[in-house]
Design a protein around this motif. Sequence first.
Motif, PDB file in Angstrom:
ATOM      1  N   TYR A  83       0.838  -1.137  -0.002  1.00 25.83           N
ATOM      2  CA  TYR A  83       0.087   0.001  -0.004  1.00 25.83           C
ATOM      3  C   TYR A  83       0.929   1.409  -0.216  1.00 25.83           C
ATOM      4  O   TYR A  83       1.827   1.319   0.818  1.00 25.83           O
ATOM      5  CB  TYR A  83      -0.797   0.236   1.139  1.00 25.83           C
ATOM      6  N   SER A  85       1.696   4.999   0.890  1.00 29.07           N
ATOM      7  CA  SER A  85       1.082   5.724   1.776  1.00 29.07           C
ATOM      8  C   SER A  85       2.165   6.605   2.482  1.00 29.07           C
ATOM      9  O   SER A  85       3.191   5.915   2.694  1.00 29.07           O
ATOM     10  CB  SER A  85       0.412   4.856   2.838  1.00 29.07           C
ATOM     11  N   GLU A 113      -8.977  10.428   1.751  1.00 26.49           N
ATOM     12  CA  GLU A 113      -8.355  10.300   3.012  1.00 26.49           C
ATOM     13  C   GLU A 113      -7.397   9.072   3.375  1.00 26.49           C
ATOM     14  O   GLU A 113      -7.126   8.827   4.507  1.00 26.49           O
ATOM     15  CB  GLU A 113      -9.312  10.753   4.095  1.00 26.49           C
ATOM     16  N   GLY A 114      -7.631   8.215   2.603  1.00 29.36           N
ATOM     17  CA  GLY A 114      -7.008   6.803   2.764  1.00 29.36           C
ATOM     18  C   GLY A 114      -7.952   5.749   2.439  1.00 29.36           C
ATOM     19  O   GLY A 114      -9.112   5.713   2.030  1.00 29.36           O
ATOM     20  N   ILE A 130       6.853   7.302  -0.882  1.00 27.05           N
ATOM     21  CA  ILE A 130       7.769   7.765  -1.874  1.00 27.05           C
ATOM     22  C   ILE A 130       8.416   9.097  -1.284  1.00 27.05           C
ATOM     23  O   ILE A 130       9.275   9.678  -2.012  1.00 27.05           O
ATOM     24  CB  ILE A 130       7.261   8.017  -3.261  1.00 27.05           C
ATOM     25  N   GLY A 131       8.024   9.729  -0.208  1.00 28.37           N
ATOM     26  CA  GLY A 131       8.510  10.939   0.415  1.00 28.37           C
ATOM     27  C   GLY A 131       7.834  11.545   1.073  1.00 28.37           C
ATOM     28  O   GLY A 131       6.453  11.308   1.237  1.00 28.37           O
ATOM     29  N   TYR A 133       5.741  14.199   1.520  1.00 29.99           N
ATOM     30  CA  TYR A 133       4.831  15.217   1.086  1.00 29.99           C
ATOM     31  C   TYR A 133       3.331  14.397   0.863  1.00 29.99           C
ATOM     32  O   TYR A 133       3.520  13.336   0.648  1.00 29.99           O
ATOM     33  CB  TYR A 133       5.394  15.914  -0.409  1.00 29.99           C
ATOM     34  N   LEU A 135       0.160  13.732  -1.700  1.00 28.41           N
ATOM     35  CA  LEU A 135      -0.462  13.686  -3.088  1.00 28.41           C
ATOM     36  C   LEU A 135      -1.924  13.374  -2.792  1.00 28.41           C
ATOM     37  O   LEU A 135      -2.476  13.300  -1.677  1.00 28.41           O
ATOM     38  CB  LEU A 135       0.204  12.540  -3.831  1.00 28.41           C
TER      39      LEU A 135
HETATM   40  N1  4GX Z   1       4.041   8.355  -0.754  1.00 25.79           N
HETATM   41  N2  4GX Z   1      -0.585   9.602  -0.975  1.00 25.79           N
HETATM   42  C1  4GX Z   1      -1.930   7.656  -0.209  1.00 25.79           C
HETATM   43  C2  4GX Z   1      -4.297   8.203   0.661  1.00 25.79           C
HETATM   44  C3  4GX Z   1      -3.959   8.033   2.087  1.00 25.79           C
HETATM   45  C4  4GX Z   1      -4.153   9.097   2.730  1.00 25.79           C
HETATM   46  C5  4GX Z   1      -3.785   9.260   4.371  1.00 25.79           C
HETATM   47  C6  4GX Z   1      -3.261   6.909   3.826  1.00 25.79           C
HETATM   48  C7  4GX Z   1      -3.320   8.077   4.802  1.00 25.79           C
HETATM   49  C8  4GX Z   1       1.975   8.966  -0.744  1.00 25.79           C
HETATM   50  C9  4GX Z   1       3.267   9.412  -0.684  1.00 25.79           C
HETATM   51  C10 4GX Z   1       0.928   9.901  -0.712  1.00 25.79           C
HETATM   52  C11 4GX Z   1      -1.620  10.519  -0.902  1.00 25.79           C
HETATM   53  C12 4GX Z   1      -0.851   7.997  -1.212  1.00 25.79           C
HETATM   54  C13 4GX Z   1      -2.626   9.940  -0.005  1.00 25.79           C
HETATM   55  N3  4GX Z   1      -3.482   7.132   2.635  1.00 25.79           N
HETATM   56  N4  4GX Z   1       1.987   7.704  -1.043  1.00 25.79           N
HETATM   57  N5  4GX Z   1      -3.066   8.696  -0.209  1.00 25.79           N
HETATM   58  N6  4GX Z   1       3.844  10.603  -0.368  1.00 25.79           N
HETATM   59  O1  4GX Z   1       1.008  11.227  -0.597  1.00 25.79           O
HETATM   60  O2  4GX Z   1       3.310   7.256  -0.965  1.00 25.79           O
END
Ligand code: 4GX
Length: 224
Positions: A83, A85, A113-114, A130-131, A133, A135
């Motif tokens: 996953y 995240s 929100e996930g 991936i870092g 910040y 997205l």
């Molecule tokens: N590196 N995102 C996941 C949904 C989310 C929101 C809150 C869990 C908790 C990201 C990143 C990233 C945006 C993917 C929010 N999931 N993923 N998404 N930086 O920012 O991997």
Amino acid sequence: MNFSILTIFPEYFDVLKSGLIGKAIESHKFTVDIVNIRDFSQDKHLKTDDYPYGGGAGMVMTPDPLVRAIEGTDPEHKAKRIYLSPKGKTLNQNVVESLAKENNLLLVCGSYEGIDERVIELCIDEEISIGDYVLTGGELPALVLLNTVARYVDGVLGSSESTSEESFSNNLLEYPQYTRPAEYRGLKVPDVLLNGNHAEINKWRQEQSLKITKERRPDLLKWI
Ligand code: 4GX
């Protein structure tokens, strides 16, 4: 190697048709299966999200379509299920090299929100970021992960661009590169690169790598 990518935005992955990655997929070096999570929704409106318990902004992805998509795609749990995240372990070249040893990777892209935490508990092997910040979804992180891992698949890179001589494989940043012309807008290519002495060239490049790493990324030198 086989990648499965689960997403509610399958069109995001059209980008895999272009460039080096597109060529590699076309010539069967690895496979990519883009799975639309919405196809696994049993809701009459094909909904994949709902309001968060406890309140708060935004929506959360419902567990059932996701779990059915994961189990439908990987029924025998042959894949490492990831996953994407911001809460995950940060991707770096060591993580990439270890993922490249897997035969099957299943990447789950979450939006809003996930995803419902129980999906992670029931189905996910590893969370990767991936870092630091935020997205709008996991699609770009999935593309980044795929791109970095695919470079280790046999035949994806030509011998001249192999993974063994580059930045991070020796834990240093890369030395500067030059091509023709030997002088451009008054700036000359360093003489050492023109004299054909490969021992000297290698020494210069090593020095340059060390210098730029000390200046810009001293944290990478902590292991020395
Ligand atoms: N590196 N995102 C996941 C949904 C989310 C929101 C809150 C869990 C908790 C990201 C990143 C990233 C945006 C993917 C929010 N999931 N993923 N998404 N930086 O920012 O991997």
